[in-house]
Design an enzyme around this catalytic site. Structure first.
Site, mmCIF file in Angstrom:
data_model
loop_
_atom_site.group_PDB
_atom_site.id
_atom_site.type_symbol
_atom_site.label_atom_id
_atom_site.label_comp_id
_atom_site.label_asym_id
_atom_site.label_seq_id
_atom_site.Cartn_x
_atom_site.Cartn_y
_atom_site.Cartn_z
ATOM 1 N N HIS A 193 1.624 5.300 -2.207
ATOM 2 C CA HIS A 193 1.076 6.363 -3.057
ATOM 3 C C HIS A 193 2.252 7.016 -3.782
ATOM 4 O O HIS A 193 2.638 8.153 -3.487
ATOM 5 C CB HIS A 193 0.317 7.389 -2.226
ATOM 6 C CG HIS A 193 -0.953 6.887 -1.630
ATOM 7 N ND1 HIS A 193 -2.177 7.048 -2.241
ATOM 8 C CD2 HIS A 193 -1.190 6.209 -0.475
ATOM 9 C CE1 HIS A 193 -3.123 6.503 -1.475
ATOM 10 N NE2 HIS A 193 -2.543 5.974 -0.406
ATOM 11 N N HIS A 206 -9.674 2.299 0.860
ATOM 12 C CA HIS A 206 -9.336 3.066 2.055
ATOM 13 C C HIS A 206 -10.605 3.156 2.905
ATOM 14 O O HIS A 206 -11.630 3.648 2.425
ATOM 15 C CB HIS A 206 -8.898 4.486 1.692
ATOM 16 C CG HIS A 206 -7.554 4.586 1.059
ATOM 17 N ND1 HIS A 206 -7.233 3.970 -0.129
ATOM 18 C CD2 HIS A 206 -6.435 5.264 1.454
ATOM 19 C CE1 HIS A 206 -5.976 4.262 -0.434
ATOM 20 N NE2 HIS A 206 -5.475 5.031 0.506
ATOM 21 N N ASP A 239 2.598 3.302 2.947
ATOM 22 C CA ASP A 239 1.673 4.380 2.636
ATOM 23 C C ASP A 239 2.421 5.541 1.966
ATOM 24 O O ASP A 239 3.146 5.335 1.023
ATOM 25 C CB ASP A 239 0.919 4.832 3.888
ATOM 26 C CG ASP A 239 -0.452 5.423 3.568
ATOM 27 O OD1 ASP A 239 -0.941 5.232 2.443
ATOM 28 O OD2 ASP A 239 -1.044 6.059 4.451
ATOM 29 N N HIS A 270 0.859 -1.187 0.000
ATOM 30 C CA HIS A 270 0.000 0.000 0.000
ATOM 31 C C HIS A 270 0.895 1.237 0.000
ATOM 32 O O HIS A 270 1.452 1.618 1.026
ATOM 33 C CB HIS A 270 -0.922 -0.002 1.222
ATOM 34 C CG HIS A 270 -1.902 1.141 1.251
ATOM 35 N ND1 HIS A 270 -3.262 0.956 1.310
ATOM 36 C CD2 HIS A 270 -1.723 2.482 1.233
ATOM 37 C CE1 HIS A 270 -3.880 2.135 1.332
ATOM 38 N NE2 HIS A 270 -2.944 3.080 1.291
ATOM 39 N N GLU A 273 -10.344 6.113 7.744
ATOM 40 C CA GLU A 273 -9.066 6.736 8.102
ATOM 41 C C GLU A 273 -9.352 7.976 8.945
ATOM 42 O O GLU A 273 -9.111 9.114 8.545
ATOM 43 C CB GLU A 273 -8.263 7.088 6.843
ATOM 44 C CG GLU A 273 -6.831 7.483 7.137
ATOM 45 C CD GLU A 273 -6.016 7.750 5.887
ATOM 46 O OE1 GLU A 273 -4.841 8.140 6.035
ATOM 47 O OE2 GLU A 273 -6.538 7.585 4.765
#
Length: 446
Positions: free
Chosen positions: A89, A237, A337, A87, A240
């Site tokens: 980005h 997601h 992340d 995971h 969060e």
């Protein structure tokens, strides 16, 4: 670790790694690996031939006659399989200096990220920053990466084109998987349906950020329908935040069951689970288990963003209920992340740092047990790569060799001197210089 001693294997395709401490949970072998330490480590010898692991034996066993086969004595240093970072980005990475998060909050991150994308994102910008991230990941010992890509409007064409270019350029070194990233309501539009088609065309994973709203049930129904029609897996997601009334994970589980969804479902973050009542937690975990949903926790980013308020010391760590999920029999992975962007201002795409921080944040020690699986074997299985993230005879010798001989040494001193093997060969672990991005940012400031 001094790479000089590995010069003995630079010109040979057959050698032994002697006296390597390996977490037993990462070894898959037909023969019993005995004499574990209290931390679940076993001292083994590993034979590598033509880039493949050919033997794993306990160090107390007599080595077969090696003749002139070189040996490298690791003196108890730990050996892990290459990491799986499931995971990330990458398209947002390394924008902190030009678009910092002014208040450190989740909403501040959203605003800063949106402004940066609107002002700077084009093919060159995304390519250069993603490439920088891949260089870091590779040098640190990662073999597979799943990245979420912002896919609103025309962003999808740029992001996916850049991703596919990098996927091809890094073939043989890094396995890359794309996940679409839009809000849940996006899939109720015609553009959302076209996005699902694009993700199917590139062999990606359908992703979204569904929020608690009056329309969340419709959003999830549409999302599951699009995924089933195109035979796509889901990577979402969820929750969060620190709002106990945010129960998107619970709703995803309900929808998975009602739609009889047979694909893989990954839910990331799930932070609000940690601030809900025990009754609600139990109810949700039972549904998650029944729906065969797996969880990926992002401890570093959640620690950074969650429960941040002015002049206030956070009372919780922002992470989900890792131990409780695992006890319920739910697969739990850990990943990095964001990296040096408004959602997390730090990081270096180093999964060892992720594991190190996670141990501290979520108390994954005493015992360590099989928690090393959370950044290796478990994520590999969850993203469909059952032959990586573990040490087994017959698999490529894609290994990370650390000087630390136990967990205390491994997680106390920076393992910047690690040696990374790919197909049995020592790779260059020189990290890219931040100056590589200077020309890109200077050009944009003109």
């Amino acid at each position: 670790m001094n790479n000089q001693k590995f010069s003995v294997i630079s010109d040979t395709s057959n050698y032994w790694l002697k006296n390597a401490h390996v977490p037993v949970c990462l070894i898959e072998t037909d023969s019993e690996i005995s004499s574990q330490t209290r931390e679940g480590l076993s001292l083994v010898n590993i034979e590598i031939r033509e880039g493949v692991i050919t033997q794993i034996v306990h160090s107390s066993a007599d080595l077969p006659s090696t003749g002139d086969i070189p040996t490298v004595d690791l003196k108890g240093g730990m050996v892990w399989p290459c990491f799986v970072d499931m995971h990330t980005h990458l398209d947002k990475g390394h924008i902190w200096e030009r678009s910092p998060n002014s208040d450190g909050s989740f909403n501040g991150a959203l605003d800063a990220g949106a402004r940066d994308a609107g002002k700077y994102w084009n093919a060159e910008d995304i390519y250069r920053r993603m490439e920088f991230g891949l260089k870091c990941s590779y040098a640190h010992g990662t073999k597979a990466i799943r990245t979420h890509l912002d896919c609103f409007g025309e962003e999808v064409n740029i992001s996916l084109e850049v991703f596919q270019t990098l996927q091809k350029e890094w073939e043989g070194r890094l396995i890359l998987q794309p996940v679409s990233l839009v809000t849940g309501d996006y899939y109720l539009t015609q553009a959302g349906e076209k996005l699902a088609d694009k993700i199917a065309d590139v062999g990606g994973i359908l992703g979204a950020v569904p929020f608690m709203s009056s329309d969340v049930d419709n959003e999830l129904d549409k999302l599951f329908s699009l995924a089933k029609e195109r035979q796509l897996n889901l990577d979402l997601h969820t929750d969060e935040n620190g709002d106990p009334n945010s129960r998107v994970l619970h709703k995803v589980a309900e929808k998975a069951i009602s739609h009889q969804f047979s694909g893989e479902i990954i839910c990331g973050h799930c932070c609000s689970l940690a601030v809900q009542t025990p009754e609600k937690v139990t109810e949700t975990l039972e549904l998650v288990k029944e729906a065969s949903i797996s969880i990926v926790s992002l401890p570093m980013c959640n620690l950074y963003l969650q429960n941040r308020q002015d002049n206030y010391t956070p009372r919780w760590r922002g992470v989900t209920l890792l131990h409780e999920l695992k006890k319920q029999g739910i697969s739990v992975a850990i990943a990095s992340d964001n990296c040096r962007d408004p959602f997390f201002g730090f990081g270096d795409h180093d999964v060892l740092e992720v594991f190190n921080m996670s141990v501290r944040i979520a108390h994954l020690d005493i015992p360590y047990g099989d928690w090393p699986n959370a950044v290796t074997k478990t994520p590999a299985d969850l993203i469909g790569l059952p032959n990586i993230g573990r040490i087994r005879v017959g698999l490529p010798a894609d290994l990370i060799l650390f000087k630390g001989r136990n967990f205390s040494e491994l997680l106390s001193r920076s393992q910047h001197d690690r040696v990374v093997l790919r197909n049995g060969g020592v790779i260059d672990t020189t990290l890219p210089d931040y100056c590589e991005l200077d020309s890109l940012f200077q050009k944009q400031s003109l």
